[in-house]
Design a protein around this motif. Sequence first.
Motif, PDB file in Angstrom:
ATOM      1  N   LEU A  52       0.880  -1.262  -0.121  1.00 54.82           N
ATOM      2  CA  LEU A  52       0.099  -0.099  -0.066  1.00 54.82           C
ATOM      3  C   LEU A  52       0.841   1.139  -0.081  1.00 54.82           C
ATOM      4  CD1 LEU A  52      -2.635   1.787   0.444  1.00 54.82           C
ATOM      5  CD2 LEU A  52      -2.169   1.522   2.858  1.00 54.82           C
ATOM      6  N   ILE A  53       0.817   2.010  -0.987  1.00 53.20           N
ATOM      7  CA  ILE A  53       1.562   3.116  -1.156  1.00 53.20           C
ATOM      8  C   ILE A  53       0.627   4.508  -1.038  1.00 53.20           C
ATOM      9  CG2 ILE A  53       3.289   4.692  -2.540  1.00 53.20           C
ATOM     10  CD1 ILE A  53       3.872   1.885  -4.030  1.00 53.20           C
ATOM     11  N   ASP A  54       0.683   5.126   0.316  1.00 53.87           N
ATOM     12  CA  ASP A  54      -0.008   6.280   0.491  1.00 53.87           C
ATOM     13  C   ASP A  54       0.653   7.618   0.459  1.00 53.87           C
ATOM     14  OD1 ASP A  54      -1.957   8.215   1.255  1.00 53.87           O
ATOM     15  OD2 ASP A  54      -2.670   7.000   3.125  1.00 53.87           O
ATOM     16  N   ARG A  55       0.229   8.337  -0.626  1.00 50.50           N
ATOM     17  CA  ARG A  55       1.346   9.493  -0.709  1.00 50.50           C
ATOM     18  C   ARG A  55       0.465  10.766  -0.039  1.00 50.50           C
ATOM     19  NH1 ARG A  55       1.378   6.494  -5.673  1.00 50.50           N
ATOM     20  NH2 ARG A  55       3.557   5.877  -6.149  1.00 50.50           N
ATOM     21  N   THR A  56      -0.399  10.497   0.418  1.00 49.50           N
ATOM     22  CA  THR A  56      -1.263  11.652   0.993  1.00 49.50           C
ATOM     23  C   THR A  56      -0.687  11.916   2.640  1.00 49.50           C
ATOM     24  OG1 THR A  56      -2.797  10.211   2.040  1.00 49.50           O
ATOM     25  CG2 THR A  56      -3.172  10.943  -0.078  1.00 49.50           C
ATOM     26  N   GLY A  57       0.233  11.238   3.185  1.00 46.61           N
ATOM     27  CA  GLY A  57       0.673  11.452   4.389  1.00 46.61           C
ATOM     28  C   GLY A  57       0.143  10.507   5.317  1.00 46.61           C
ATOM     29  N   GLY A  58      -0.424   9.378   4.868  1.00 47.54           N
ATOM     30  CA  GLY A  58      -1.142   8.155   5.723  1.00 47.54           C
ATOM     31  C   GLY A  58       0.112   7.170   5.905  1.00 47.54           C
ATOM     32  N   ARG A 183      11.179  10.587   5.504  1.00 49.75           N
ATOM     33  CA  ARG A 183      11.799  11.609   4.868  1.00 49.75           C
ATOM     34  C   ARG A 183      10.868  11.957   3.385  1.00 49.75           C
ATOM     35  NH1 ARG A 183      16.891  13.853   5.236  1.00 49.75           N
ATOM     36  NH2 ARG A 183      18.320  12.824   6.723  1.00 49.75           N
ATOM     37  N   GLU A 184      10.490  10.861   2.776  1.00 48.69           N
ATOM     38  CA  GLU A 184       9.597  11.042   1.554  1.00 48.69           C
ATOM     39  C   GLU A 184       8.396  11.768   2.021  1.00 48.69           C
ATOM     40  OE1 GLU A 184       7.147   8.417  -1.595  1.00 48.69           O
ATOM     41  OE2 GLU A 184       8.812   7.646  -0.259  1.00 48.69           O
ATOM     42  N   LYS A 185       7.773  11.566   3.118  1.00 55.31           N
ATOM     43  CA  LYS A 185       6.468  12.149   3.537  1.00 55.31           C
ATOM     44  C   LYS A 185       6.667  13.609   4.177  1.00 55.31           C
ATOM     45  CE  LYS A 185       3.826   7.931   4.669  1.00 55.31           C
ATOM     46  NZ  LYS A 185       3.131   7.292   5.518  1.00 55.31           N
ATOM     47  N   ALA A 186       8.005  13.840   4.573  1.00 58.74           N
ATOM     48  CA  ALA A 186       8.071  15.260   5.111  1.00 58.74           C
ATOM     49  C   ALA A 186       8.302  15.975   3.921  1.00 58.74           C
ATOM     50  CB  ALA A 186       9.223  15.250   5.715  1.00 58.74           C
ATOM     51  N   GLY A 187       8.951  15.590   2.793  1.00 57.92           N
ATOM     52  CA  GLY A 187       8.779  16.248   1.488  1.00 57.92           C
ATOM     53  C   GLY A 187       9.757  17.436   1.632  1.00 57.92           C
ATOM     54  N   SER A 188       9.446  18.720   1.552  1.00 58.44           N
ATOM     55  CA  SER A 188      10.098  19.969   1.321  1.00 58.44           C
ATOM     56  C   SER A 188       9.799  20.766   2.865  1.00 58.44           C
ATOM     57  CB  SER A 188       9.697  20.790   0.050  1.00 58.44           C
ATOM     58  OG  SER A 188       8.607  21.197   0.111  1.00 58.44           O
ATOM     59  N   ARG A 189       8.946  20.250   3.446  1.00 62.28           N
ATOM     60  CA  ARG A 189       8.490  20.894   4.794  1.00 62.28           C
ATOM     61  C   ARG A 189       9.696  20.610   5.934  1.00 62.28           C
ATOM     62  NH1 ARG A 189       2.738  18.175   6.000  1.00 62.28           N
ATOM     63  NH2 ARG A 189       4.225  16.256   5.622  1.00 62.28           N
ATOM     64  N   ARG A 190       9.508  21.852   6.581  1.00 62.41           N
ATOM     65  CA  ARG A 190      10.558  21.631   7.962  1.00 62.41           C
ATOM     66  C   ARG A 190       9.795  20.352   8.817  1.00 62.41           C
ATOM     67  NH1 ARG A 190      11.605  27.357  10.726  1.00 62.41           N
ATOM     68  NH2 ARG A 190      12.669  26.012  12.328  1.00 62.41           N
ATOM     69  N   ALA A 191      10.804  19.615   9.258  1.00 67.13           N
ATOM     70  CA  ALA A 191       9.971  18.514  10.100  1.00 67.13           C
ATOM     71  C   ALA A 191      11.032  17.704  10.871  1.00 67.13           C
ATOM     72  CB  ALA A 191       9.682  17.267   8.974  1.00 67.13           C
ATOM     73  N   GLY A 192      10.669  17.280  12.063  1.00 69.46           N
ATOM     74  CA  GLY A 192      11.475  16.588  12.943  1.00 69.46           C
ATOM     75  C   GLY A 192      10.917  14.914  12.737  1.00 69.46           C
ATOM     76  N   ILE A 193      11.915  14.125  12.715  1.00 69.81           N
ATOM     77  CA  ILE A 193      11.540  12.568  12.287  1.00 69.81           C
ATOM     78  C   ILE A 193      12.110  11.907  13.867  1.00 69.81           C
ATOM     79  CG2 ILE A 193      11.924  10.670  11.359  1.00 69.81           C
ATOM     80  CD1 ILE A 193      12.288  12.465   8.853  1.00 69.81           C
ATOM     81  N   GLY A 194      11.206  11.287  14.251  1.00 63.79           N
ATOM     82  CA  GLY A 194      11.371  10.473  15.696  1.00 63.79           C
ATOM     83  C   GLY A 194      12.172   9.126  15.231  1.00 63.79           C
TER      84      GLY A 194
END
Length: 338
Positions: A52-58, A183-194
């Motif tokens: 399942l590839i969900d590109r909506t952030g799910g 990283r893919e879901k963060a895209g170009s947004r500022r993000a922190g990854i746990g």
Amino acid sequence: MRDLTARITALAPEAADALKAIAYFDELSQHGAGVRSVVRAAAALSGVPANLIDRTGGVSMRVTADGTSMPVAESVDPSWPRAVTEDGAVEIVLERSAPNEAHLDALVAERALLAIATAIGRPDEARPRDENLALRTVVDAKATPKLRHQALERLGLTPETEVCVVAVRGAAPVLAIALAEAREKAGSRRAGIGQVLPADEAPLSWKRAWSALALTSEGTRADPGDRIVLADDAGALLWLVEHLSPGAELPDDVTSVTTHAASAPWLLETLEAISTNDSVRDAAAALGLHHSTVQERSARASRLLGWDITDQRGKHRTQLALAIRRIGNAQRTNPAPQ
């Protein structure tokens, strides 16, 4: 339905198999099956791993024919049978290298996609409120284990599934099964990854993700630095984020950097480049400037701040000052969620 299937089986076995597949997914939907259950059914019916590839952030996932959850396949063969929504946001891919119509792959993929749409709402619309609630329950440290497990089931996950949480300002938490997917879901947004942890420990990954977010920057001349920060890479800085009291008086080094940056727009990008590169020449290359220009800047910055920003100790001092400055800015503009 069973009587009809029995009659058709005697006349056209392949048609009966199609009816069985349709009925199976319909039954899953009627009983409120979660996403993972649907993907697992697609894998079981086809006999090959289902993605399942969900590109909506799910939540994207890969489930093998025996029901084992794994990260999504690193490379998806374009020849594999699949079903995809009109906008390309959600896709079901079956890993069969030699498609065979007898396997009903196209039908299985299409019905699985329909069942997933039923489970999580139309994929071309905003994420349903109940899924947002499930996500927030999963990362809520105050939620009881029972509530968290129910929320995980709603998302098609188990307490043992390894996940990491992505924190983006102003957005709901996002779950991913691997750092690459995060990283893919963060895209170009500022993000922190746990950190990647069992889903039952998602609250800790969320806490670390939010702490890592406080260490991010816009990545511009006025606010240089990384737009995405991994908790695994932040080390002791996470402790600093979590223990620096909002509104606390900041060290003199931070005040000095902020004060001088107001009248010297080049200062912040110069400090960032020199403190994160091995030499002034490397820093110049990173800035796209001649090394003599950066050499002159570094000498001036050292005079303004009162320490040599080019030696090892000076670089550490600069990095710490920049990090505390980011944390202070984050606390003022985006306090951590309670």
